[in-house]
Design an enzyme around this catalytic site. Structure first.
Site, mmCIF file in Angstrom:
data_model
loop_
_atom_site.group_PDB
_atom_site.id
_atom_site.type_symbol
_atom_site.label_atom_id
_atom_site.label_comp_id
_atom_site.label_asym_id
_atom_site.label_seq_id
_atom_site.Cartn_x
_atom_site.Cartn_y
_atom_site.Cartn_z
ATOM 1 N N LEU A 33 -27.463 -37.697 -9.118
ATOM 2 C CA LEU A 33 -26.999 -36.751 -10.137
ATOM 3 C C LEU A 33 -26.702 -37.504 -11.430
ATOM 4 O O LEU A 33 -25.791 -38.328 -11.477
ATOM 5 C CB LEU A 33 -25.734 -36.037 -9.652
ATOM 6 C CG LEU A 33 -25.860 -35.332 -8.285
ATOM 7 C CD1 LEU A 33 -24.512 -34.776 -7.868
ATOM 8 C CD2 LEU A 33 -26.902 -34.227 -8.344
ATOM 9 N N GLY A 36 -25.184 -35.290 -16.447
ATOM 10 C CA GLY A 36 -23.971 -35.073 -17.242
ATOM 11 C C GLY A 36 -23.907 -35.969 -18.470
ATOM 12 O O GLY A 36 -24.588 -36.980 -18.568
ATOM 13 N N ARG A 40 -15.868 -38.071 -21.206
ATOM 14 C CA ARG A 40 -14.679 -38.918 -21.254
ATOM 15 C C ARG A 40 -14.962 -40.329 -21.772
ATOM 16 O O ARG A 40 -14.054 -41.064 -22.114
ATOM 17 C CB ARG A 40 -14.038 -38.976 -19.850
ATOM 18 C CG ARG A 40 -13.383 -37.661 -19.458
ATOM 19 C CD ARG A 40 -13.126 -37.566 -17.951
ATOM 20 N NE ARG A 40 -14.335 -37.182 -17.215
ATOM 21 C CZ ARG A 40 -14.359 -36.931 -15.909
ATOM 22 N NH1 ARG A 40 -13.263 -37.059 -15.173
ATOM 23 N NH2 ARG A 40 -15.483 -36.573 -15.315
ATOM 24 N N GLN A 98 -32.272 -30.756 -15.486
ATOM 25 C CA GLN A 98 -31.245 -29.727 -15.296
ATOM 26 C C GLN A 98 -30.727 -29.363 -16.686
ATOM 27 O O GLN A 98 -30.038 -30.151 -17.322
ATOM 28 C CB GLN A 98 -30.099 -30.250 -14.425
ATOM 29 C CG GLN A 98 -29.032 -29.188 -14.155
ATOM 30 C CD GLN A 98 -27.703 -29.790 -13.710
ATOM 31 O OE1 GLN A 98 -27.485 -30.992 -13.840
ATOM 32 N NE2 GLN A 98 -26.826 -28.943 -13.214
ATOM 33 N N GLY A 103 -22.966 -27.928 -13.311
ATOM 34 C CA GLY A 103 -22.205 -28.479 -12.190
ATOM 35 C C GLY A 103 -23.063 -29.194 -11.166
ATOM 36 O O GLY A 103 -24.289 -29.056 -11.137
ATOM 37 N N ASN A 194 -13.111 -38.203 -2.438
ATOM 38 C CA ASN A 194 -14.555 -37.942 -2.311
ATOM 39 C C ASN A 194 -15.286 -38.880 -3.262
ATOM 40 O O ASN A 194 -15.015 -38.908 -4.464
ATOM 41 C CB ASN A 194 -14.819 -36.483 -2.689
ATOM 42 C CG ASN A 194 -16.301 -36.190 -2.865
ATOM 43 O OD1 ASN A 194 -17.139 -36.826 -2.238
ATOM 44 N ND2 ASN A 194 -16.609 -35.221 -3.724
HETATM 45 C C1 UD1 Z 1 -17.176 -35.657 -8.886
HETATM 46 C C2 UD1 Z 1 -16.752 -34.813 -7.683
HETATM 47 C C3 UD1 Z 1 -15.408 -35.334 -7.162
HETATM 48 C C4 UD1 Z 1 -15.526 -36.813 -6.823
HETATM 49 C C5 UD1 Z 1 -16.052 -37.616 -8.019
HETATM 50 C C6 UD1 Z 1 -16.381 -39.028 -7.586
HETATM 51 C C7 UD1 Z 1 -17.639 -32.571 -8.103
HETATM 52 C C8 UD1 Z 1 -17.320 -31.195 -8.559
HETATM 53 N N1 UD1 Z 1 -16.638 -33.424 -8.092
HETATM 54 O O1 UD1 Z 1 -16.226 -35.462 -9.911
HETATM 55 O O2 UD1 Z 1 -15.028 -34.632 -6.006
HETATM 56 O O3 UD1 Z 1 -14.286 -37.319 -6.411
HETATM 57 O O4 UD1 Z 1 -17.270 -37.031 -8.506
HETATM 58 O O5 UD1 Z 1 -16.740 -39.814 -8.685
HETATM 59 O O6 UD1 Z 1 -18.764 -32.823 -7.742
HETATM 60 N N2 UD1 Z 1 -23.805 -34.098 -12.945
HETATM 61 C C9 UD1 Z 1 -25.034 -33.497 -13.058
HETATM 62 N N3 UD1 Z 1 -25.100 -32.183 -13.419
HETATM 63 C C10 UD1 Z 1 -24.005 -31.449 -13.670
HETATM 64 C C11 UD1 Z 1 -22.739 -32.064 -13.555
HETATM 65 C C12 UD1 Z 1 -22.674 -33.386 -13.178
HETATM 66 O O7 UD1 Z 1 -26.058 -34.132 -12.852
HETATM 67 O O8 UD1 Z 1 -24.169 -30.284 -13.989
HETATM 68 C C13 UD1 Z 1 -23.724 -35.501 -12.568
HETATM 69 C C14 UD1 Z 1 -23.010 -36.373 -13.581
HETATM 70 O O9 UD1 Z 1 -23.935 -36.878 -14.515
HETATM 71 C C15 UD1 Z 1 -22.402 -37.459 -12.723
HETATM 72 C C16 UD1 Z 1 -22.208 -36.814 -11.375
HETATM 73 O O10 UD1 Z 1 -22.954 -35.608 -11.386
HETATM 74 O O11 UD1 Z 1 -23.275 -38.574 -12.579
HETATM 75 C C17 UD1 Z 1 -20.748 -36.470 -11.128
HETATM 76 O O12 UD1 Z 1 -20.288 -35.683 -12.193
HETATM 77 P P1 UD1 Z 1 -18.896 -35.950 -12.879
HETATM 78 O O13 UD1 Z 1 -18.725 -35.008 -13.985
HETATM 79 O O14 UD1 Z 1 -18.730 -37.387 -13.144
HETATM 80 O O15 UD1 Z 1 -17.938 -35.503 -11.680
HETATM 81 P P2 UD1 Z 1 -16.439 -35.947 -11.437
HETATM 82 O O16 UD1 Z 1 -15.546 -35.122 -12.269
HETATM 83 O O17 UD1 Z 1 -16.304 -37.394 -11.512
HETATM 84 CA CA CA Z 2 -17.610 -39.123 -12.060
#
Ligand code: UD1
Ligand code: CA
Length: 510
Positions: A33, A36, A40, A98, A103, A194
């Site tokens: 994934l 994003g 931050r 995406q 999310g 997680n």
């Molecule tokens: C996420 C988890 C959290 C975990 C943490 C660990 C969720 C809702 N929460 O939170 O439980 O403890 O990671 O680091 O999953 N991304 C996409 N598409 C999106 C949103 C995010 O590809 O629409 C990718 C981001 O680029 C990133 C990853 O998913 O690489 C995680 O997203 P991020 O926003 O960092 O999630 P956290 O708030 O850290």
């Molecule tokens: Ca993260």
């Protein structure tokens, strides 16, 4: 909200690069994934492109996955999709766009078609680059042996803030993942987090994900919510605790990046020390992931070894030196504060202190480049010496030639660069300028302070400076004349000490 099918989804097959995978495991697809933005970090660069330990976060994650030999690795890209795709282009990864990013769960739905019929989906966030292949292998093994619908890689940490927490149903099964923002006061105590690294059985994942609703303050579809849905259905959901909690560190802030970078650097130093390299004050030494070294090499404090630098055995890299894509033979000594970029040093050389070896330099066996010397595209032949204060650019020196202090090759006329060719056993007197293009034949001498603009044939003396004139007694006579012309004038001391005269006196003394 738009349904995933309505979203534009590109699938780009990156070129097959350096990756030579083992027999592909056709049941496994890996999804990283990486769509994003990383708000931050407060950066114009997408989060997963930030470097830590000498590689982008994304590249490190992909590299950890490659040895699993999956059927394919998918990268979910969004923010700066092209740059993210380019960063992993050579690693045989398929990108899925995406757009918008609704999310982590939504990201999985967008990838569904590309995931196809794979039985097992391993999910990783692109921002947790420290995970090790061994840990992923163990996670998959636990998933299989536990016959699980989902297996989460978790970690027990002292400061769980910011992470989703694992809510356990029993010792062996998970009830839910609760996001940090949704914790009840008593759940705040939970310190099992997680990692966002999971193993899903595809046939269980899709129906659960279809039921996830964007019920959170960001109105996003959270992959984490699929866990509670699976658990509520009675599907086995497991959480495996990572042996080292540092492996799952996510990078949400600059401080996280710095922490992750430091861990990568420590791992790399340990790797070299295990391979027989001595590192003094290791925490001050920065080594890139692709650097290699032979045994018994010593690295002093505050050294940086970057790019594809290769050190031979028994080398000494002394303090403050920076090597980037440098290739050193055995027994090379790099004296303090020396920079070496894209250059070769054969075995047994000494270079520095305070030398700058620029791209395309080759110091052959026993060549010596000393303090305050800059070389660029220069071959310094066997046993030849450039001991001090020189610039040698676009030049080729034969063997056993000596370059006097302060010698400069004038390789550039403001528009073009020209070569300087110096033969074997040549002696260039100090402070000479060699105006290129120019050739100095074998065994020639150049008188100190010469400005050489024409070729000098072998064994000749080239002298290009004006002849010295010496006038005996001239200085003594001059002093006498000056003393006489001052005679009779009042000395400044005896004058009235007005401000004005004091000032004049001062200015005369300058
Ligand atoms: C996420 C988890 C959290 C975990 C943490 C660990 C969720 C809702 N929460 O939170 O439980 O403890 O990671 O680091 O999953 N991304 C996409 N598409 C999106 C949103 C995010 O590809 O629409 C990718 C981001 O680029 C990133 C990853 O998913 O690489 C995680 O997203 P991020 O926003 O960092 O999630 P956290 O708030 O850290
Ligand atoms: Ca993260």
């Amino acid at each position: 909200m738009a349904t995933p099918v309505a979203l534009r989804s590109i699938v780009k097959r990156a070129g097959r690069g350096e990756n030579t995978r083992a027999m592909p495991n056709k049941d496994v697809v890996i999804v990283i994934l990486a769509a994003g933005k990383g708000t931050r970090l407060k950066s114009s660069l997408a989060k997963v492109l930030h470097p830590a330990g000498g590689r982008s976060l994304m590249e490190s994650v992909v590299r950890a996955c490659l040895p699993l030999a999956p059927k394919k690795i998918l990268a979910i890209v969004g923010h700066q999709a092209e740059q993210v795709t380019a960063a992993i282009e050579l690693l045989d990864v398929e990108s899925v766009l995406q757009q918008p990013q609704n999310g982590t769960g939504h990201a999985m739905l967008v990838a569904k078609r590309a995931i196809g019929s794979a039985k097992l989906v391993v999910v990783l966030p692109g921002d947790a680059p420290l995970v090790r292949t061994e840990t992923l292998k163990a996670l998959i093994a636990t998933h299989h042996s536990g016959n699980a619908a989902a297996t989460i890689l978790s970690a027990v940490v002292t400061d769980p803030s910011g992470y989703g927490r694992i809510l356990r149903k029993s010792e062996n099964s998970v009830a839910a993942i609760v996001e940090d923002s949704q914790l009840t006061p008593d759940q705040r105590e939970l310190n099992e987090i997680n990692s966002s690294i999971y193993c899903f059985s595809a046939d269980k994942l899709w129906p659960a994900l279809a039921r996830v609703k964007p019920e959170n303050k960001h109105r996003e579809i959270y992959l984490t919510d699929a866990i509670a849905i699976l658990a509520a259905k009675g599907e086995p959901v497991l959480a495996q605790i990572a042996p080292d909690p540092r492996e799952v560190l996510g990078c949400n802030t600059r401080a996280d990046l710095a922490e992750v970078d430091a861990i990568f650097r420590e791992r790399k130093r340990n790797e070299l020390m295990t391979a027989g390299v001595t590192i003094q004050l290791p925490e001050t030494v920065l080594i890139g992931p692709d650097v290699t070294s032979g045994e018994d090499t010593v690295i002093e404090p505050c050294v940086q070894l970057l790019g594809k630098t290769k050190l031979g055995a028994n080398c000494t890299i002394r303090t403050g030196s920076v090597l980037h894509d440098a290739v050193l033979g055995d027994g090379v000594t790099v004296e303090p504060h020396t920079m070496i970029f894209e250059s070769h040093l054969d075995g047994g050389n000494t270079v520095g202190p305070f030398a700058r070896i620029r791209p395309g330099s080759h110091l052959k066996k026993g060549a010596r480049v000393g303090n305050f010397v800059e070389t660029k595209k220069a071959v310094i032949g066997e046993g030849s010496k450039v001991p001090h204060l020189s610039y040698i650019g676009d030049a080729k020196l034969g063997s056993h030639t000596n370059i006097g202090a302060g010698t400069i090759t004038c390789n550039y006329d403001g528009v073009n660069k020209f070569p300087t060719i110096i033969g074997n056993r040549v002696f260039i007197g100090s402070d000479s300028v060699l105006v290129a293009p120019v050739k100095i034949g074998d065994g020639a001498y150049i008188g100190a302070g010469s400005a050489i603009t024409e070729n000098v044939p072998p064994n000749a003396l080239g002298l290009a400076r004006s002849r010295q004139t010496t006038k005996p007694g001239w200085a003594a006579k001059k002093r006498r004349e000056m003393a006489a012309s001052n005679h009779g004038k009042k000395s400044p001391k005896k004058r009235s000490a007005s401000k004005k005269s004091r000032r004049r006196g001062k200015s005369r003394r300058k």
